[in-house]
Design a protein around this motif. Structure first.
Motif, PDB file in Angstrom:
ATOM      1  N   GLY A   1       0.793  -1.222   0.000  1.00 50.53           N
ATOM      2  CA  GLY A   1       0.000   0.000   0.000  1.00 50.53           C
ATOM      3  C   GLY A   1       0.822   1.268   0.000  1.00 50.53           C
ATOM      4  O   GLY A   1       0.269   2.370  -0.110  1.00 50.53           O
ATOM      5  N   MET A   2       2.144   1.117   0.115  1.00 47.39           N
ATOM      6  CA  MET A   2       3.002   2.309   0.120  1.00 47.39           C
ATOM      7  C   MET A   2       3.058   2.954  -1.252  1.00 47.39           C
ATOM      8  O   MET A   2       3.222   2.266  -2.258  1.00 47.39           O
ATOM      9  CB  MET A   2       4.443   1.921   0.517  1.00 47.39           C
ATOM     10  N   PRO A   3       2.981   4.273  -1.334  1.00 48.00           N
ATOM     11  CA  PRO A   3       3.264   4.955  -2.607  1.00 48.00           C
ATOM     12  C   PRO A   3       4.702   4.680  -3.025  1.00 48.00           C
ATOM     13  O   PRO A   3       5.586   4.457  -2.189  1.00 48.00           O
ATOM     14  CB  PRO A   3       3.060   6.439  -2.268  1.00 48.00           C
ATOM     15  N   GLU A   4       4.950   4.704  -4.330  1.00 49.87           N
ATOM     16  CA  GLU A   4       6.296   4.410  -4.829  1.00 49.87           C
ATOM     17  C   GLU A   4       7.330   5.359  -4.237  1.00 49.87           C
ATOM     18  O   GLU A   4       8.445   4.941  -3.895  1.00 49.87           O
ATOM     19  CB  GLU A   4       6.314   4.513  -6.351  1.00 49.87           C
ATOM     20  N   GLU A   5       6.985   6.620  -4.100  1.00 48.76           N
ATOM     21  CA  GLU A   5       7.940   7.592  -3.565  1.00 48.76           C
ATOM     22  C   GLU A   5       8.344   7.245  -2.141  1.00 48.76           C
ATOM     23  O   GLU A   5       9.494   7.439  -1.746  1.00 48.76           O
ATOM     24  CB  GLU A   5       7.344   8.998  -3.615  1.00 48.76           C
ATOM     25  N   VAL A   6       7.408   6.744  -1.343  1.00 52.76           N
ATOM     26  CA  VAL A   6       7.716   6.336   0.035  1.00 52.76           C
ATOM     27  C   VAL A   6       8.610   5.107   0.023  1.00 52.76           C
ATOM     28  O   VAL A   6       9.627   5.049   0.720  1.00 52.76           O
ATOM     29  CB  VAL A   6       6.422   6.070   0.827  1.00 52.76           C
ATOM     30  N   ARG A   7       8.234   4.116  -0.771  1.00 57.18           N
ATOM     31  CA  ARG A   7       9.003   2.865  -0.824  1.00 57.18           C
ATOM     32  C   ARG A   7      10.433   3.123  -1.268  1.00 57.18           C
ATOM     33  O   ARG A   7      11.368   2.461  -0.803  1.00 57.18           O
ATOM     34  CB  ARG A   7       8.318   1.882  -1.767  1.00 57.18           C
ATOM     35  N   LEU A   8      10.624   4.087  -2.159  1.00 59.42           N
ATOM     36  CA  LEU A   8      11.952   4.398  -2.671  1.00 59.42           C
ATOM     37  C   LEU A   8      12.628   5.541  -1.930  1.00 59.42           C
ATOM     38  O   LEU A   8      13.708   5.990  -2.312  1.00 59.42           O
ATOM     39  CB  LEU A   8      11.866   4.739  -4.157  1.00 59.42           C
ATOM     40  N   GLU A   9      11.996   6.031  -0.860  1.00 61.70           N
ATOM     41  CA  GLU A   9      12.570   7.104  -0.039  1.00 61.70           C
ATOM     42  C   GLU A   9      12.901   8.331  -0.888  1.00 61.70           C
ATOM     43  O   GLU A   9      13.948   8.968  -0.717  1.00 61.70           O
ATOM     44  CB  GLU A   9      13.827   6.609   0.688  1.00 61.70           C
ATOM     45  N   CYS A  10      12.002   8.691  -1.786  1.00 62.63           N
ATOM     46  CA  CYS A  10      12.216   9.841  -2.663  1.00 62.63           C
ATOM     47  C   CYS A  10      11.310  10.986  -2.229  1.00 62.63           C
ATOM     48  O   CYS A  10      10.080  10.855  -2.278  1.00 62.63           O
ATOM     49  CB  CYS A  10      11.914   9.467  -4.112  1.00 62.63           C
ATOM     50  N   PRO A  11      11.867  12.104  -1.792  1.00 63.84           N
ATOM     51  CA  PRO A  11      11.031  13.233  -1.372  1.00 63.84           C
ATOM     52  C   PRO A  11      10.208  13.775  -2.531  1.00 63.84           C
ATOM     53  O   PRO A  11      10.638  13.736  -3.698  1.00 63.84           O
ATOM     54  CB  PRO A  11      12.038  14.263  -0.863  1.00 63.84           C
ATOM     55  N   SER A  12       9.041  14.291  -2.230  1.00 66.06           N
ATOM     56  CA  SER A  12       8.106  14.706  -3.284  1.00 66.06           C
ATOM     57  C   SER A  12       8.683  15.782  -4.185  1.00 66.06           C
ATOM     58  O   SER A  12       8.415  15.804  -5.390  1.00 66.06           O
ATOM     59  CB  SER A  12       6.791  15.190  -2.654  1.00 66.06           C
ATOM     60  N   TRP A  13       9.520  16.712  -3.652  1.00 64.90           N
ATOM     61  CA  TRP A  13      10.050  17.803  -4.470  1.00 64.90           C
ATOM     62  C   TRP A  13      10.975  17.294  -5.574  1.00 64.90           C
ATOM     63  O   TRP A  13      11.134  17.945  -6.604  1.00 64.90           O
ATOM     64  CB  TRP A  13      10.795  18.826  -3.610  1.00 64.90           C
ATOM     65  N   ALA A  14      11.587  16.117  -5.354  1.00 65.24           N
ATOM     66  CA  ALA A  14      12.552  15.604  -6.326  1.00 65.24           C
ATOM     67  C   ALA A  14      11.979  14.514  -7.225  1.00 65.24           C
ATOM     68  O   ALA A  14      12.620  14.143  -8.216  1.00 65.24           O
ATOM     69  CB  ALA A  14      13.773  15.046  -5.593  1.00 65.24           C
ATOM     70  N   ALA A  15      10.810  13.991  -6.914  1.00 66.73           N
ATOM     71  CA  ALA A  15      10.284  12.829  -7.632  1.00 66.73           C
ATOM     72  C   ALA A  15      10.091  13.101  -9.122  1.00 66.73           C
ATOM     73  O   ALA A  15      10.571  12.343  -9.971  1.00 66.73           O
ATOM     74  CB  ALA A  15       8.982  12.369  -6.993  1.00 66.73           C
ATOM     75  N   ASP A  16       9.398  14.175  -9.464  1.00 64.72           N
ATOM     76  CA  ASP A  16       9.136  14.461 -10.882  1.00 64.72           C
ATOM     77  C   ASP A  16      10.421  14.758 -11.660  1.00 64.72           C
ATOM     78  O   ASP A  16      10.622  14.211 -12.759  1.00 64.72           O
ATOM     79  CB  ASP A  16       8.125  15.597 -11.020  1.00 64.72           C
ATOM     80  N   PRO A  17      11.323  15.613 -11.131  1.00 61.09           N
ATOM     81  CA  PRO A  17      12.578  15.837 -11.861  1.00 61.09           C
ATOM     82  C   PRO A  17      13.398  14.561 -12.067  1.00 61.09           C
ATOM     83  O   PRO A  17      13.990  14.359 -13.129  1.00 61.09           O
ATOM     84  CB  PRO A  17      13.333  16.849 -10.982  1.00 61.09           C
ATOM     85  N   LEU A  18      13.421  13.680 -11.053  1.00 61.65           N
ATOM     86  CA  LEU A  18      14.197  12.454 -11.183  1.00 61.65           C
ATOM     87  C   LEU A  18      13.526  11.469 -12.139  1.00 61.65           C
ATOM     88  O   LEU A  18      14.216  10.740 -12.865  1.00 61.65           O
ATOM     89  CB  LEU A  18      14.400  11.810  -9.807  1.00 61.65           C
TER      90      LEU A  18
END
Length: 439
Positions: free
Chosen positions: A126-143
């Motif tokens: 149930g974890m969002p991908e960003e949480v599972r990958l420890e990626c902060p929301s501000w960097a997710a789209d650029p990465l």
């Protein structure tokens, strides 16, 4: 220390990292200096646990939020012991017994949390991908834009511990001699894959146990950082500027390239960093380095020395996305979207100002430890049309041995592809005769 005492020390250190607005490694250094009674073995185990918790920050926070618990160090540790180490509530209760140096006795509320978590693991569908990958929301789209289908692979690589890389100081020793010395200390070490003076150590020794560090024969420096310094290609007798020198890691490598001949100016706007760098320069036996404190990226010193240097390195301040496996707390300290825009604007100003120092025929190297295109390729793409005196020099021309690590004409390293920190570097040359209106 007992296992319980190490857990309590970790909780206290986590509180310090959370409350002090400085990078975790700096906080940790100060914290342990005030507790010299903690031995190397205990120190190593506390650090290992601390950094594991930092690398699982988002996932532990997700679990605590799921069960309505506050995201604080003690709760994070309790969740870790259950979800990652698989301990039972009774086993944890015996460690949290309120004894001398041990964590306080578990509350009923905490025990109930352990019961709810029992049988689960750190990851959850149930974890969002960003949480599972420890990626902060501000960097997710650029990465995601940067890596596309490789996004998950690159983010997963950033969750692994960083290796210990050393750079041999050729002024004082050779790589062969240092490999032998490390072997004599019982350490497994091998030459770096690409950096000519690099060594990768397989273990995680106490740095205090490495005499070659104290003697300035080696420096701790990620292989990617060594490669950036290599692209400067400074020659003996030249005049070189490390424009954003910090504590001088790349300055040391550049000055050693020059065999202590010529002149290197290490510039920064932070006096404390330059002072730390000056001590490292002395220890390394390098005497061709001068430090220069700048008031800003447009300090008057730059105008006075316009066109006066053969090589200029701009290792620009950046979001640090490439260093997340080495500095896992940095992803949560990095700028929000508005801050990233300001950072990109600052980088452009720094690059434009530093470029004035390059003499005709000289080399300008722009580098970051970021993996965001906004801070890397896009900065160079904006700089070149505005400064027609400069042209990009393809990596195949300046370092053909690194072309497998190239992204277009530039050096582009990532943990997943290269097992280094994430680094970007573009080499540019100022034409020998500037065209009318050139930058």
């Amino acid at each position: 220390m007992t296992p319980a005492a190490r857990l309590q020390a970790t909780i206290e250190l986590m509180h310090e990292v959370d409350s002090v607005p400085r990078p975790a490694d700096a906080v940790v250094s100060v914290w342990f200096r005030a507790r010299r009674y903690i031995g190397n073995t205990d120190r190593g185990q506390i650090l290992e646990l601390l950094y594991a918790l930092l690398r699982h920050h988002a996932r532990l926070g997700w679990w605590l939020a799921r069960h309505g618990r506050e995201d604080k160090p003690r709760n994070r540790l309790l969740a870790w012991l259950t979800l990652k180490e698989g301990r039972t509530p009774d086993q944890i209760k015996r460690l949290f017994d309120g004894g001398r140096f041990a964590p306080a006795i578990l509350t009923d509320h905490e025990h109930a949390l352990l019961v709810k978590l029992q049988g689960s693991t750190i990851d959850h569908p149930g974890m969002p991908e960003e949480v599972r990958l420890e990626c902060p929301s501000w960097a997710a789209d650029p990465l995601r834009r940067r890596f596309k289908e490789a996004f998950s692979q690159e983010m997963a690589a950033l969750l692994t511990p960083a290796p210990l890389d050393l750079r041999v100081n050729p002024i004082k020793s050779t790589r062969e001699a240092m490999l032998g010395a490390l072997k004599d200390l019982g350490l497994r070490a091998q030459p770096s894959a690409l950096a000519p003076f690099g060594i990768r150590v397989q273990e995680r020794p106490s740095l205090a146990s490495l005499p070659m560090l104290k003697h300035g024969e080696v420096e701790i420096q990620d292989e990617g950082s060594q490669l950036v310094a290599m692209l400067v290609d400074a020659r003996p007798g030249e005049r070189v500027v490390d424009f954003c020198a910090g504590a001088g890691g790349k300055t040391l490598a550049i000055a050693a390239q020059m065999n202590n001949k010529g002149h290197v100016v290490a510039c920064d706007v932070m006096e404390g960093r330059l002072k730390r760098g000056a001590e490292r320069f002395r220890q390394a036996g390098l005497h061709n380095i001068q430090t220069r404190l700048l008031a800003s990226e447009t300090d008057r010193w730059i105008k006075r020395h316009k066109g006066g240097f053969d090589r200029v390195l701009v290792d620009a301040p950046c979001s640090g996305t490439g260093t997340w496996r080495r500095n896992p707390d940095a992803r949560w300290r990095a700028p929000e979207e508005q801050g990233l825009d300001k950072l990109v604007s600052l980088q452009a100003r720094i690059l434009a100002s530093a470029a004035r120092l390059v003499k005709p025929g000289g080399r300008l190297v722009y580098a970051t430890c970021s993996m965001l295109s906004e801070e890397n390729e896009e900065q160079v793409s904006a700089f070149l049309p505005a400064h027609p005196a400069f042209r990009a020099v393809p990596l195949r021309e300046v370092a053909p041995q690194l072309t497998s690590s190239a992204h277009s004409d530039y050096l582009s390293l990532t943990p997943a592809r290269n097992d280094t920190d994430g680094f970007f570097a573009a080499v540019m040359q100022r034409e020998a005769v500037s065209p009318p209106g050139g930058g």
